[in-house]
Motif scaffolding. Structure first.
Motif, PDB file in Angstrom:
ATOM      1  N   TYR A  13       0.840  -1.195   0.000  1.00 20.78           N
ATOM      2  CA  TYR A  13       0.000   0.000   0.000  1.00 20.78           C
ATOM      3  C   TYR A  13       0.881   1.254   0.000  1.00 20.78           C
ATOM      4  O   TYR A  13       2.079   1.185   0.305  1.00 20.78           O
ATOM      5  CB  TYR A  13      -0.924  -0.007   1.228  1.00 20.78           C
ATOM      6  N   ASP A  15       1.277   3.611   1.976  1.00 16.96           N
ATOM      7  CA  ASP A  15       1.987   3.941   3.228  1.00 16.96           C
ATOM      8  C   ASP A  15       3.115   2.944   3.522  1.00 16.96           C
ATOM      9  O   ASP A  15       3.724   2.995   4.588  1.00 16.96           O
ATOM     10  CB  ASP A  15       1.000   3.977   4.402  1.00 16.96           C
ATOM     11  N   THR A  17       2.852  -0.398   3.778  1.00 13.65           N
ATOM     12  CA  THR A  17       2.403  -1.680   4.330  1.00 13.65           C
ATOM     13  C   THR A  17       2.469  -2.779   3.261  1.00 13.65           C
ATOM     14  O   THR A  17       1.897  -2.627   2.179  1.00 13.65           O
ATOM     15  CB  THR A  17       0.928  -1.597   4.805  1.00 13.65           C
ATOM     16  N   ALA A  19       0.980  -5.891   2.329  1.00 16.11           N
ATOM     17  CA  ALA A  19      -0.223  -6.630   2.731  1.00 16.11           C
ATOM     18  C   ALA A  19      -0.199  -8.063   2.226  1.00 16.11           C
ATOM     19  O   ALA A  19      -0.726  -8.970   2.872  1.00 16.11           O
ATOM     20  CB  ALA A  19      -1.469  -5.912   2.223  1.00 16.11           C
ATOM     21  N   PRO A  38      -6.303 -14.987  10.075  1.00 19.51           N
ATOM     22  CA  PRO A  38      -6.694 -14.007  11.086  1.00 19.51           C
ATOM     23  C   PRO A  38      -6.784 -12.595  10.511  1.00 19.51           C
ATOM     24  O   PRO A  38      -6.332 -12.342   9.392  1.00 19.51           O
ATOM     25  CB  PRO A  38      -5.562 -14.093  12.116  1.00 19.51           C
ATOM     26  N   SER A  39      -7.358 -11.692  11.290  1.00 11.56           N
ATOM     27  CA  SER A  39      -7.523 -10.311  10.868  1.00 11.56           C
ATOM     28  C   SER A  39      -6.184  -9.709  10.438  1.00 11.56           C
ATOM     29  O   SER A  39      -5.177  -9.880  11.118  1.00 11.56           O
ATOM     30  CB  SER A  39      -8.124  -9.508  12.027  1.00 11.56           C
ATOM     31  N   GLY A  40      -6.178  -9.039   9.307  1.00 14.57           N
ATOM     32  CA  GLY A  40      -4.981  -8.342   8.833  1.00 14.57           C
ATOM     33  C   GLY A  40      -4.010  -9.203   8.050  1.00 14.57           C
ATOM     34  O   GLY A  40      -2.945  -8.733   7.648  1.00 14.57           O
ATOM     35  N   CYS A  41      -4.367 -10.455   7.760  1.00 20.61           N
ATOM     36  CA  CYS A  41      -3.408 -11.356   7.092  1.00 20.61           C
ATOM     37  C   CYS A  41      -3.337 -11.140   5.582  1.00 20.61           C
ATOM     38  O   CYS A  41      -2.479 -11.705   4.910  1.00 20.61           O
ATOM     39  CB  CYS A  41      -3.723 -12.815   7.411  1.00 20.61           C
ATOM     40  N   GLY A  42      -4.277 -10.345   5.031  1.00 20.86           N
ATOM     41  CA  GLY A  42      -4.198 -10.044   3.594  1.00 20.86           C
ATOM     42  C   GLY A  42      -5.281 -10.706   2.745  1.00 20.86           C
ATOM     43  O   GLY A  42      -5.193 -10.697   1.516  1.00 20.86           O
ATOM     44  N   LYS A  43      -6.314 -11.238   3.376  1.00 24.83           N
ATOM     45  CA  LYS A  43      -7.382 -11.920   2.625  1.00 24.83           C
ATOM     46  C   LYS A  43      -8.131 -10.950   1.711  1.00 24.83           C
ATOM     47  O   LYS A  43      -8.265 -11.191   0.518  1.00 24.83           O
ATOM     48  CB  LYS A  43      -8.403 -12.557   3.597  1.00 24.83           C
ATOM     49  N   SER A  44      -8.635  -9.858   2.319  1.00 25.23           N
ATOM     50  CA  SER A  44      -9.431  -8.913   1.526  1.00 25.23           C
ATOM     51  C   SER A  44      -8.575  -8.264   0.452  1.00 25.23           C
ATOM     52  O   SER A  44      -9.045  -8.055  -0.669  1.00 25.23           O
ATOM     53  CB  SER A  44     -10.028  -7.827   2.427  1.00 25.23           C
ATOM     54  N   THR A  45      -7.338  -7.957   0.786  1.00 24.97           N
ATOM     55  CA  THR A  45      -6.450  -7.351  -0.211  1.00 24.97           C
ATOM     56  C   THR A  45      -6.306  -8.282  -1.414  1.00 24.97           C
ATOM     57  O   THR A  45      -6.385  -7.842  -2.560  1.00 24.97           O
ATOM     58  CB  THR A  45      -5.069  -7.058   0.411  1.00 24.97           C
ATOM     59  N   GLU A 164     -16.403 -12.189   3.602  1.00 24.16           N
ATOM     60  CA  GLU A 164     -17.122 -12.292   4.875  1.00 24.16           C
ATOM     61  C   GLU A 164     -18.602 -11.929   4.728  1.00 24.16           C
ATOM     62  O   GLU A 164     -19.117 -11.090   5.470  1.00 24.16           O
ATOM     63  CB  GLU A 164     -16.477 -11.353   5.917  1.00 24.16           C
TER      64      GLU A 164
HETATM   65  N1  LIG Z   1      -5.846   0.971   2.161  1.00 22.05           N
HETATM   66  C1  LIG Z   1      -4.881   0.497   2.953  1.00 22.05           C
HETATM   67  N2  LIG Z   1      -3.780   1.221   3.203  1.00 22.05           N
HETATM   68  C2  LIG Z   1      -2.782   0.757   3.984  1.00 22.05           C
HETATM   69  N3  LIG Z   1      -2.781  -0.457   4.580  1.00 22.05           N
HETATM   70  C3  LIG Z   1      -3.876  -1.224   4.363  1.00 22.05           C
HETATM   71  C4  LIG Z   1      -4.966  -0.797   3.552  1.00 22.05           C
HETATM   72  N4  LIG Z   1      -5.902  -1.775   3.545  1.00 22.05           N
HETATM   73  C5  LIG Z   1      -5.414  -2.774   4.294  1.00 22.05           C
HETATM   74  N5  LIG Z   1      -4.190  -2.448   4.797  1.00 22.05           N
HETATM   75  C6  LIG Z   1      -3.317  -3.300   5.646  1.00 22.05           C
HETATM   76  O1  LIG Z   1      -2.958  -4.433   4.880  1.00 22.05           O
HETATM   77  C7  LIG Z   1      -2.966  -5.603   5.702  1.00 22.05           C
HETATM   78  C8  LIG Z   1      -3.925  -6.628   5.155  1.00 22.05           C
HETATM   79  O2  LIG Z   1      -5.244  -6.105   5.229  1.00 22.05           O
HETATM   80  P1  LIG Z   1      -6.522  -6.896   4.718  1.00 22.05           P
HETATM   81  O3  LIG Z   1      -7.676  -5.963   4.789  1.00 22.05           O
HETATM   82  O4  LIG Z   1      -6.213  -7.525   3.423  1.00 22.05           O
HETATM   83  O5  LIG Z   1      -6.655  -8.029   5.827  1.00 22.05           O
HETATM   84  P2  LIG Z   1      -7.793  -9.124   6.086  1.00 22.05           P
HETATM   85  O6  LIG Z   1      -7.128 -10.439   6.135  1.00 22.05           O
HETATM   86  O7  LIG Z   1      -8.897  -8.949   5.112  1.00 22.05           O
HETATM   87  O8  LIG Z   1      -8.301  -8.768   7.565  1.00 22.05           O
HETATM   88  P3  LIG Z   1      -9.789  -8.773   8.225  1.00 22.05           P
HETATM   89  O9  LIG Z   1     -10.084 -10.204   8.584  1.00 22.05           O
HETATM   90  O10 LIG Z   1      -9.635  -7.908   9.431  1.00 22.05           O
HETATM   91  O11 LIG Z   1     -10.738  -8.216   7.225  1.00 22.05           O
HETATM   92  C9  LIG Z   1      -3.276  -5.124   7.118  1.00 22.05           C
HETATM   93  O12 LIG Z   1      -2.083  -4.903   7.787  1.00 22.05           O
HETATM   94  C10 LIG Z   1      -4.015  -3.818   6.880  1.00 22.05           C
HETATM   95  O13 LIG Z   1      -3.851  -2.951   7.970  1.00 22.05           O
END
Ligand SMILES: Nc1ncnc2c1ncn2[C@@H]1O[C@H](COP(=O)(O)OP(=O)(O)OP(=O)(O)O)[C@@H](O)[C@H]1O
Ligand SMILES: [Mg+2]
Length: 257
Positions: A13, A15, A17, A19, A38-45, A164
């Protein structure tokens, strides 16, 4: 044959990060793949890169053999369902369902009769026939999520993506909708990628699960295969131990009765 491939995919990203790093994963034609972690592991990305809602920093994604990195979301042939229903509040359920079809241009455009037929079929399939004339606010949470599902499916997408989609629903409805989602998948055979952090949901729904942690794919395979042969300590802790604890608890409650 609609196969999806992530090849050495990385997402950084703005900033800084990281992901997702070096994601190599194939979703087979007609498969129901669950991205679990788990939360933040990069699934949604990962899912959003596949949908075209986020740029791919490195590597490539293919759908049906075509590189889609530079294609707009609309040109990829994907349908998406999110946690929030994001229905149009002022439109009827019927208009919400048909919106995407009505917006199609060119050769993909269907006639009004064809659109009406699709709406009717979709409503029947999802038990929404009685709701077609209502507005979203008159529907229950479960019914709204059905509309969201119908809206994604009515365009017959090549790939169905869900992030989700059930986490706003209560436990009973969640169970019911899981069965529905799997039934629809079995009926249409659409290649599906489903994101969840819920281990049980993943075990129930998936043909194959792909477990992520810290932006990295840890292991993928059929649910029971992964459960019986965890590749590392993370998978052992996140999947196996979690499920064992649930089974232990269930056994204890049973014994105490
Ligand atoms: N727009 C963004 N800018 C900067 N960092 C981001 C952005 N979106 C997500 N992140 C970071 O990228 C990483 C992966 O985020 P992501 O949303 O893919 O996780 P996730 O597995 O879907 O989590 P969750 O289960 O909480 O939805 C996290 O560290 C998150 O903080
Ligand atoms: Mg997420």
């Amino acid at each position: 044959m609609v196969e999806v491939k992530f090849e050495r995919v990385k997402k950084v990203y703005d900033d800084g990060t990281v992901a997702v790093s070096n994601l190599n994963l194939t979703v087979n034609d007609g498969e129901f793949l669950v991205l679990l972690g788990p939360s933040g592991c990069g699934k949604s990305t990962s899912l959003r890169m596949l949908a075209g809602l986020e740029d791919v920093t490195e590597g490539r994604i293919t759908i049906d053999g075509n590189v889609v990195n530079d294609l707009s979301p609309g040109a990829r042939g994907v349908g998406m369902v999110f946690q929030s229903y994001a229905l149009y509040p002022h439109m009827t359920i019927s208009d919400n369902l048909s919106f995407g079809l009505r917006m199609e241009k060119g050769e993909k455009r269907l006639s009004k009769e064809e659109i009406d037929l699709r709406v009717k079929e979709t409503a029947e399939l999802l038990g929404l026939t009685e709701q077609l004339g209502k507005k979203p606010k008159e529907l229950s949470g479960g019914q709204r999520q059905r509309v969201a599902l119908g809206r994604a499916g009515i365009r017959r997408p090549k790939v169905l993506l869900m992030d989700e989609p059930l986490s706003n629903l209560d436990a009973e409805l969640r169970n019911q909708m899981r069965t529905e989602i799997r039934r629809l998948h079995d009926k249409f055979g659409t290649t599906t990628v489903y994101v969840t952090h819920d281990q049980i949901e993943a075990m129930i729904l998936a043909d194959r699960i792909a477990i992520m942690e810290g932006g990295e794919l840890q292991q993928h395979g059929p649910p029971l295969e992964v459960y019986n042969n965890p590749a590392n300590e993370f998978v052992k802790g996140f999947l196996c131990k979690h499920i064992d604890e649930i089974v232990d608890t269930a056994n204890r409650i049973f014994d105490e009765r």
